[in-house]
Design an enzyme around this catalytic site. Structure first.
Site, PDB file in Angstrom:
ATOM      1  N   ASN A   9       4.092  -8.209   4.184  1.00 48.51           N
ATOM      2  CA  ASN A   9       5.022  -8.264   3.061  1.00 48.51           C
ATOM      3  C   ASN A   9       6.413  -7.995   3.616  1.00 48.51           C
ATOM      4  O   ASN A   9       6.737  -6.857   3.955  1.00 48.51           O
ATOM      5  CB  ASN A   9       4.631  -7.205   2.013  1.00 48.51           C
ATOM      6  CG  ASN A   9       5.655  -7.117   0.884  1.00 48.51           C
ATOM      7  OD1 ASN A   9       6.566  -7.936   0.795  1.00 48.51           O
ATOM      8  ND2 ASN A   9       5.507  -6.116   0.024  1.00 48.51           N
ATOM      9  N   LYS A  11       9.209  -8.087   2.146  1.00 46.59           N
ATOM     10  CA  LYS A  11      10.117  -7.498   1.151  1.00 46.59           C
ATOM     11  C   LYS A  11      11.455  -8.256   1.183  1.00 46.59           C
ATOM     12  O   LYS A  11      11.452  -9.456   1.438  1.00 46.59           O
ATOM     13  CB  LYS A  11      10.248  -5.994   1.383  1.00 46.59           C
ATOM     14  CG  LYS A  11       8.861  -5.314   1.467  1.00 46.59           C
ATOM     15  CD  LYS A  11       8.891  -3.840   1.358  1.00 46.59           C
ATOM     16  CE  LYS A  11       7.464  -3.284   1.428  1.00 46.59           C
ATOM     17  NZ  LYS A  11       7.387  -1.847   1.263  1.00 46.59           N
ATOM     18  N   HIS A  92       3.578  -4.926  -7.146  1.00 46.04           N
ATOM     19  CA  HIS A  92       3.919  -3.998  -6.057  1.00 46.04           C
ATOM     20  C   HIS A  92       4.619  -2.771  -6.657  1.00 46.04           C
ATOM     21  O   HIS A  92       5.383  -2.898  -7.618  1.00 46.04           O
ATOM     22  CB  HIS A  92       4.827  -4.706  -5.049  1.00 46.04           C
ATOM     23  CG  HIS A  92       4.991  -3.915  -3.791  1.00 46.04           C
ATOM     24  ND1 HIS A  92       5.833  -2.836  -3.707  1.00 46.04           N
ATOM     25  CD2 HIS A  92       4.379  -4.018  -2.593  1.00 46.04           C
ATOM     26  CE1 HIS A  92       5.746  -2.319  -2.480  1.00 46.04           C
ATOM     27  NE2 HIS A  92       4.868  -3.026  -1.795  1.00 46.04           N
ATOM     28  N   GLU A  94       7.102  -1.177  -5.765  1.00 42.36           N
ATOM     29  CA  GLU A  94       8.569  -1.287  -5.826  1.00 42.36           C
ATOM     30  C   GLU A  94       8.999  -2.081  -7.058  1.00 42.36           C
ATOM     31  O   GLU A  94      10.043  -1.816  -7.648  1.00 42.36           O
ATOM     32  CB  GLU A  94       9.101  -1.928  -4.533  1.00 42.36           C
ATOM     33  CG  GLU A  94       9.023  -0.948  -3.370  1.00 42.36           C
ATOM     34  CD  GLU A  94       8.840  -1.591  -2.012  1.00 42.36           C
ATOM     35  OE1 GLU A  94       9.028  -2.812  -1.877  1.00 42.36           O
ATOM     36  OE2 GLU A  94       8.493  -0.841  -1.066  1.00 42.36           O
ATOM     37  N   GLU A 164      -2.185   0.711  -2.358  1.00 42.90           N
ATOM     38  CA  GLU A 164      -0.969   1.143  -1.680  1.00 42.90           C
ATOM     39  C   GLU A 164      -0.482   2.455  -2.295  1.00 42.90           C
ATOM     40  O   GLU A 164       0.266   2.437  -3.288  1.00 42.90           O
ATOM     41  CB  GLU A 164       0.129   0.088  -1.844  1.00 42.90           C
ATOM     42  CG  GLU A 164      -0.222  -1.259  -1.238  1.00 42.90           C
ATOM     43  CD  GLU A 164       1.020  -1.999  -0.747  1.00 42.90           C
ATOM     44  OE1 GLU A 164       1.014  -2.370   0.418  1.00 42.90           O
ATOM     45  OE2 GLU A 164       1.979  -2.162  -1.522  1.00 42.90           O
ATOM     46  N   GLY A 170       6.600   2.954   3.260  1.00 45.09           N
ATOM     47  CA  GLY A 170       7.913   3.065   3.894  1.00 45.09           C
ATOM     48  C   GLY A 170       8.273   4.478   4.294  1.00 45.09           C
ATOM     49  O   GLY A 170       9.424   4.754   4.638  1.00 45.09           O
ATOM     50  N   SER A 210       2.578   2.175   5.425  1.00 41.91           N
ATOM     51  CA  SER A 210       2.836   2.621   6.803  1.00 41.91           C
ATOM     52  C   SER A 210       1.704   2.290   7.766  1.00 41.91           C
ATOM     53  O   SER A 210       1.419   3.062   8.681  1.00 41.91           O
ATOM     54  CB  SER A 210       3.164   4.124   6.833  1.00 41.91           C
ATOM     55  OG  SER A 210       4.312   4.399   6.051  1.00 41.91           O
TER      56      SER A 210
HETATM   57  P1  13P Z   1       5.223  -0.222   4.741  1.00 38.83           P
HETATM   58  O1  13P Z   1       4.169  -0.795   5.651  1.00 38.83           O
HETATM   59  O2  13P Z   1       6.630  -0.488   5.227  1.00 38.83           O
HETATM   60  O3  13P Z   1       4.970   1.220   4.428  1.00 38.83           O
HETATM   61  O4  13P Z   1       5.114  -1.024   3.363  1.00 38.83           O
HETATM   62  C1  13P Z   1       3.878  -1.165   2.789  1.00 38.83           C
HETATM   63  C2  13P Z   1       4.006  -2.078   1.631  1.00 38.83           C
HETATM   64  O5  13P Z   1       4.626  -1.752   0.645  1.00 38.83           O
HETATM   65  C3  13P Z   1       3.384  -3.401   1.729  1.00 38.83           C
HETATM   66  O6  13P Z   1       3.403  -4.053   0.508  1.00 38.83           O
END
Ligand code: 13P
Length: 255
Positions: A9, A11, A92, A94, A164, A170, A210
């Site tokens: 992903n 982002k 997601h 976010e 997640e 992150g 992560s």
């Molecule tokens: P990270 O791997 O940067 O923690 O992000 C995970 C994520 O949100 C994948 O959708």
């Protein structure tokens, strides 16, 4: 049998020209694999990702649930489908946190993605206070059931679930393999209750938060973890390649 999926992903990273470079670097770095390698670039790099061809299954990070209409700034499933997109990330954390996505919109999007013949990658996850209070199991079951409301038993094998934990995204803090497996096993059990045990075994359940070259093998070794949804590490070709290699090492190929 359910697929093993290693999904990046991206982002809101990579301009189209940067995406082109990253796609080429990934192609040069990734080991051969029987597993599914997916990339979810920003909308503006989707065409390039599709054009990059093997080994990528290409997905979008979001979509609208209506096919067309007065929804300024939105992207519909027919648009995505026409350019060769095969999957869409739905819900997601976010998007839930910053853009007002709710269990209801996640459900509408899930149903729309399935109707369009694409794969919804449905994200669910608990916050740190929810984990620490012990309420996470109920929160996650609630998110799962809400997302799948109206999804038929015939459709559910085409759904991918991504666990997640919000506190692991992150942050550099990863759920331990045991914590992630406990939740993924619980989600599969819940799928068995919602549908049946056979169908539950056909659904790919990914871990995200992560995941990196150092911890991928221990997570992927777990029976109920069928791959990863990877953010930061998916933008680093050597790191993403190491994660795919970890899957090659610890997961038997499934067709
Ligand atoms: P990270 O791997 O940067 O923690 O992000 C995970 C994520 O949100 C994948 O959708």
């Amino acid at each position: 049998m359910r697929r093993i999926i290693l999904a990046g992903n991206w982002k809101m990273n990579q301009t189209p020209s940067q995406a082109q470079v990253l796609l080429e670097e990934l192609k040069n770095s990734l080991p051969a694999t029987k597993h599914t390698v997916a990339v979810f670039p920003p909308y503006l790099a989707l065409t390039q990702a599709v054009a990059a061809g093997e080994p990528f299954l290409v997905g979008a990070q979001n979509c609208h649930f209506e096919d067309k209409g007065a929804f300024t700034g939105e992207i519909s499933l027919p648009m995505l489908s026409e350019i060769g997109v095969k999957a869409v990330i739905v819900g997601h954390s976010e998007r839930r946190q910053y853009f007002g996505e709710t269990d209801e919109t996640v459900n509408k999007k899930t149903l729309a993605v399935l109707r369009a013949g694409l794969i919804p990658v449905i994200c669910i996850g608990e916050t740190l206070p929810q984990r620490e209070s012990g309420a996470y199991a109920e929160v996650l079951k609630g998110q799962l059931c809400a997302a799948l409301s109206g999804v038929s038993a015939q459709q559910v094998p085409y759904v991918v679930i991504a666990y997640e934990p919000v506190w692991a995204i992150g942050t550099g803090v990863t759920a331990s393999a045991q914590q992630a497996e406990e939740v993924c096993a619980m989600l599969r059990e819940q799928l068995g209750l919602l549908y049946d045990a056979d169908r539950a075994l056909q659904v790919s359940i990914l871990y995200g938060g992560s995941m990196n070259a150092g911890n991928a093998a221990s997570l992927l070794e777990m029976e109920n973890i069928d791959g990863g949804l990877i953010g930061g590490a998916s933008l680093k070709p050597a790191e993403f390649a190491a994660i795919v290699q970890a899957a090659n090492d610890v997961k038997e190929a499934r067709v």
